[in-house]
Motif scaffolding. Structure first.
Motif, PDB file in Angstrom:
ATOM      1  N   ASN A  43      23.477 -26.099 -21.255  1.00  0.00           N
ATOM      2  CA  ASN A  43      22.226 -25.400 -21.532  1.00  0.00           C
ATOM      3  C   ASN A  43      22.292 -24.594 -22.826  1.00  0.00           C
ATOM      4  N   GLY A  44      23.281 -24.848 -23.659  1.00  0.00           N
ATOM      5  CA  GLY A  44      23.360 -24.178 -24.950  1.00  0.00           C
ATOM      6  C   GLY A  44      24.167 -22.894 -24.981  1.00  0.00           C
ATOM      7  N   VAL A  45      24.767 -22.502 -23.862  1.00  0.00           N
ATOM      8  CA  VAL A  45      25.549 -21.264 -23.833  1.00  0.00           C
ATOM      9  C   VAL A  45      26.766 -21.378 -24.740  1.00  0.00           C
ATOM     10  N   GLY A  46      27.558 -22.427 -24.565  1.00  0.00           N
ATOM     11  CA  GLY A  46      28.749 -22.624 -25.392  1.00  0.00           C
ATOM     12  C   GLY A  46      28.407 -22.757 -26.867  1.00  0.00           C
ATOM     13  N   ARG A  47      27.364 -23.516 -27.164  1.00  0.00           N
ATOM     14  CA  ARG A  47      26.925 -23.683 -28.555  1.00  0.00           C
ATOM     15  C   ARG A  47      26.514 -22.338 -29.150  1.00  0.00           C
ATOM     16  N   SER A  48      25.758 -21.542 -28.404  1.00  0.00           N
ATOM     17  CA  SER A  48      25.330 -20.230 -28.898  1.00  0.00           C
ATOM     18  C   SER A  48      26.531 -19.329 -29.173  1.00  0.00           C
ATOM     19  N   LEU A  49      27.507 -19.358 -28.282  1.00  0.00           N
ATOM     20  CA  LEU A  49      28.718 -18.561 -28.489  1.00  0.00           C
ATOM     21  C   LEU A  49      29.477 -19.023 -29.732  1.00  0.00           C
ATOM     22  N   MET A  50      29.607 -20.327 -29.892  1.00  0.00           N
ATOM     23  CA  MET A  50      30.319 -20.866 -31.055  1.00  0.00           C
ATOM     24  C   MET A  50      29.611 -20.494 -32.354  1.00  0.00           C
ATOM     25  N   LEU A  51      28.302 -20.614 -32.377  1.00  0.00           N
ATOM     26  CA  LEU A  51      27.555 -20.289 -33.598  1.00  0.00           C
ATOM     27  C   LEU A  51      27.686 -18.810 -33.950  1.00  0.00           C
ATOM     28  N   GLU A  52      27.702 -17.951 -32.940  1.00  0.00           N
ATOM     29  CA  GLU A  52      27.884 -16.518 -33.196  1.00  0.00           C
ATOM     30  C   GLU A  52      29.294 -16.235 -33.717  1.00  0.00           C
ATOM     31  N   ALA A  53      30.293 -16.902 -33.156  1.00  0.00           N
ATOM     32  CA  ALA A  53      31.669 -16.737 -33.631  1.00  0.00           C
ATOM     33  C   ALA A  53      31.797 -17.213 -35.081  1.00  0.00           C
ATOM     34  N   GLU A  54      31.152 -18.333 -35.406  1.00  0.00           N
ATOM     35  CA  GLU A  54      31.182 -18.831 -36.785  1.00  0.00           C
ATOM     36  C   GLU A  54      30.488 -17.861 -37.738  1.00  0.00           C
ATOM     37  N   GLY A  60      39.814 -35.066 -23.625  1.00  0.00           N
ATOM     38  CA  GLY A  60      38.971 -35.536 -22.548  1.00  0.00           C
ATOM     39  C   GLY A  60      38.036 -34.484 -21.969  1.00  0.00           C
ATOM     40  N   ASP A  61      38.259 -33.223 -22.279  1.00  0.00           N
ATOM     41  CA  ASP A  61      37.372 -32.176 -21.771  1.00  0.00           C
ATOM     42  C   ASP A  61      36.015 -32.263 -22.463  1.00  0.00           C
ATOM     43  N   PRO A  62      34.946 -31.839 -21.770  1.00  0.00           N
ATOM     44  CA  PRO A  62      33.605 -31.880 -22.370  1.00  0.00           C
ATOM     45  C   PRO A  62      33.495 -31.081 -23.665  1.00  0.00           C
ATOM     46  N   SER A  63      34.350 -30.081 -23.833  1.00  0.00           N
ATOM     47  CA  SER A  63      34.288 -29.255 -25.039  1.00  0.00           C
ATOM     48  C   SER A  63      34.544 -30.060 -26.313  1.00  0.00           C
ATOM     49  N   ASN A  64      35.261 -31.179 -26.202  1.00  0.00           N
ATOM     50  CA  ASN A  64      35.505 -32.015 -27.383  1.00  0.00           C
ATOM     51  C   ASN A  64      34.189 -32.455 -28.019  1.00  0.00           C
ATOM     52  N   SER A  65      33.224 -32.836 -27.205  1.00  0.00           N
ATOM     53  CA  SER A  65      31.914 -33.261 -27.722  1.00  0.00           C
ATOM     54  C   SER A  65      31.196 -32.107 -28.408  1.00  0.00           C
ATOM     55  N   LEU A  66      31.267 -30.924 -27.817  1.00  0.00           N
ATOM     56  CA  LEU A  66      30.639 -29.756 -28.430  1.00  0.00           C
ATOM     57  C   LEU A  66      31.236 -29.491 -29.804  1.00  0.00           C
ATOM     58  N   TYR A  67      32.550 -29.468 -29.880  1.00  0.00           N
ATOM     59  CA  TYR A  67      33.199 -29.142 -31.159  1.00  0.00           C
ATOM     60  C   TYR A  67      32.869 -30.169 -32.243  1.00  0.00           C
ATOM     61  N   THR A  68      32.902 -31.449 -31.905  1.00  0.00           N
ATOM     62  CA  THR A  68      32.582 -32.447 -32.928  1.00  0.00           C
ATOM     63  C   THR A  68      31.104 -32.359 -33.324  1.00  0.00           C
ATOM     64  N   SER A  69      30.225 -32.037 -32.380  1.00  0.00           N
ATOM     65  CA  SER A  69      28.799 -31.909 -32.713  1.00  0.00           C
ATOM     66  C   SER A  69      28.545 -30.717 -33.637  1.00  0.00           C
ATOM     67  N   PRO A  89      47.512 -34.215 -23.244  1.00  0.00           N
ATOM     68  CA  PRO A  89      47.508 -33.919 -24.678  1.00  0.00           C
ATOM     69  C   PRO A  89      46.435 -32.888 -25.029  1.00  0.00           C
ATOM     70  N   THR A  90      46.663 -32.193 -26.112  1.00  0.00           N
ATOM     71  CA  THR A  90      45.635 -31.303 -26.666  1.00  0.00           C
ATOM     72  C   THR A  90      45.278 -31.807 -28.047  1.00  0.00           C
ATOM     73  N   ILE A  91      44.040 -31.582 -28.410  1.00  0.00           N
ATOM     74  CA  ILE A  91      43.551 -31.974 -29.731  1.00  0.00           C
ATOM     75  C   ILE A  91      43.289 -30.704 -30.530  1.00  0.00           C
ATOM     76  N   PHE A  92      43.797 -30.683 -31.746  1.00  0.00           N
ATOM     77  CA  PHE A  92      43.548 -29.577 -32.656  1.00  0.00           C
ATOM     78  C   PHE A  92      42.400 -29.957 -33.589  1.00  0.00           C
ATOM     79  N   TYR A  93      41.491 -29.021 -33.772  1.00  0.00           N
ATOM     80  CA  TYR A  93      40.324 -29.206 -34.629  1.00  0.00           C
ATOM     81  C   TYR A  93      40.301 -28.118 -35.692  1.00  0.00           C
ATOM     82  N   TYR A  94      39.607 -28.421 -36.793  1.00  0.00           N
ATOM     83  CA  TYR A  94      39.371 -27.409 -37.809  1.00  0.00           C
ATOM     84  C   TYR A  94      37.973 -27.585 -38.380  1.00  0.00           C
ATOM     85  N   LYS A  95      37.500 -26.516 -38.951  1.00  0.00           N
ATOM     86  CA  LYS A  95      36.230 -26.547 -39.678  1.00  0.00           C
ATOM     87  C   LYS A  95      36.460 -25.722 -40.926  1.00  0.00           C
ATOM     88  N   ASN A  96      36.283 -26.343 -42.074  1.00  0.00           N
ATOM     89  CA  ASN A  96      36.553 -25.719 -43.362  1.00  0.00           C
ATOM     90  C   ASN A  96      35.243 -25.416 -44.079  1.00  0.00           C
TER      91      ASN A  96
END
Length: 170
Positions: A100-111, A129-138, A160-167
């Motif tokens: 419902n956009g909660v995670g996205r709203s939190l991420m945008l505020e953190a950014e 495999g966690d749903p958060s992977n889709s959020l982060y790539t989006s 396994p864990t996946i490491f992500y970055y945003k530059n």
């Protein structure tokens, strides 16, 4: 979601430690991989939150009708060679409010805060495999790599864990 989620920064946990502890227990017991294994004792969650805030941690919560339904942390690097970077940590959304956009709203505020702090590079990791992977790539995060057998689950399996970055944070 009918009502608009409100994102707030918390500088003290005194009035919120019970709600945050309930959130942590709920998401871990539902399978979230955020450093704990289910079942999490409430006392463990309280101990975690009791020491969570320090000068390098900025904590945001998502509130809906005054109730905490999510949280995320921005860990700003205090090393001399890392003043340009920060880490996103422990993104949690109550299971009743996911997708419902909660995670996205939190991420945008953190950014947004990272940019205000002069941070141009954000990093994070999440279990494959966690749903958060889709959020982060989006949100434009790029997969940097994968480490096998990084996180243990309640049944003893390793994942396994996946490491992500945003530059160049905008």
């Amino acid at each position: 979601m009918n009502a608009k989620v409100k994102i707030e920064q918390l500088t003290s946990l005194r009035d919120h430690i019970n709600e945050l502890s309930d959130l942590l227990v709920q998401v871990v017991d539902d399978g979230a991989s955020i450093g704990f294994l289910p079942p999490v004792k409430r006392s463990e969650a309280i101990d975690y939150w009791d020491g969570a805030l320090n000068p390098d941690v900025i904590l945001f919560v998502a509130k809906l009708q005054g109730e905490i339904v999510g949280s995320v942390q921005l860990h700003v690097c205090s090393k001399q060679n890392g003043g340009h970077r920060a880490e996103i940590a422990k993104l949690m959304t109550h299971t009743g409010y996911r997708r419902n956009g909660v995670g996205r709203s939190l991420m945008l505020e953190a950014e947004k805060r990272a940019k205000q702090e002069g941070r141009t590079l954000l990093v994070l990791d999440t279990r494959e495999g966690d749903p958060s992977n889709s959020l982060y790539t989006s949100l434009g995060y790029i997969q940097a790599g994968k480490i096998p057998d990084y996180a243990k689950s309640a049944n003893g399996e390793y994942h396994p864990t996946i490491f992500y970055y945003k530059n160049k944070i905008k």
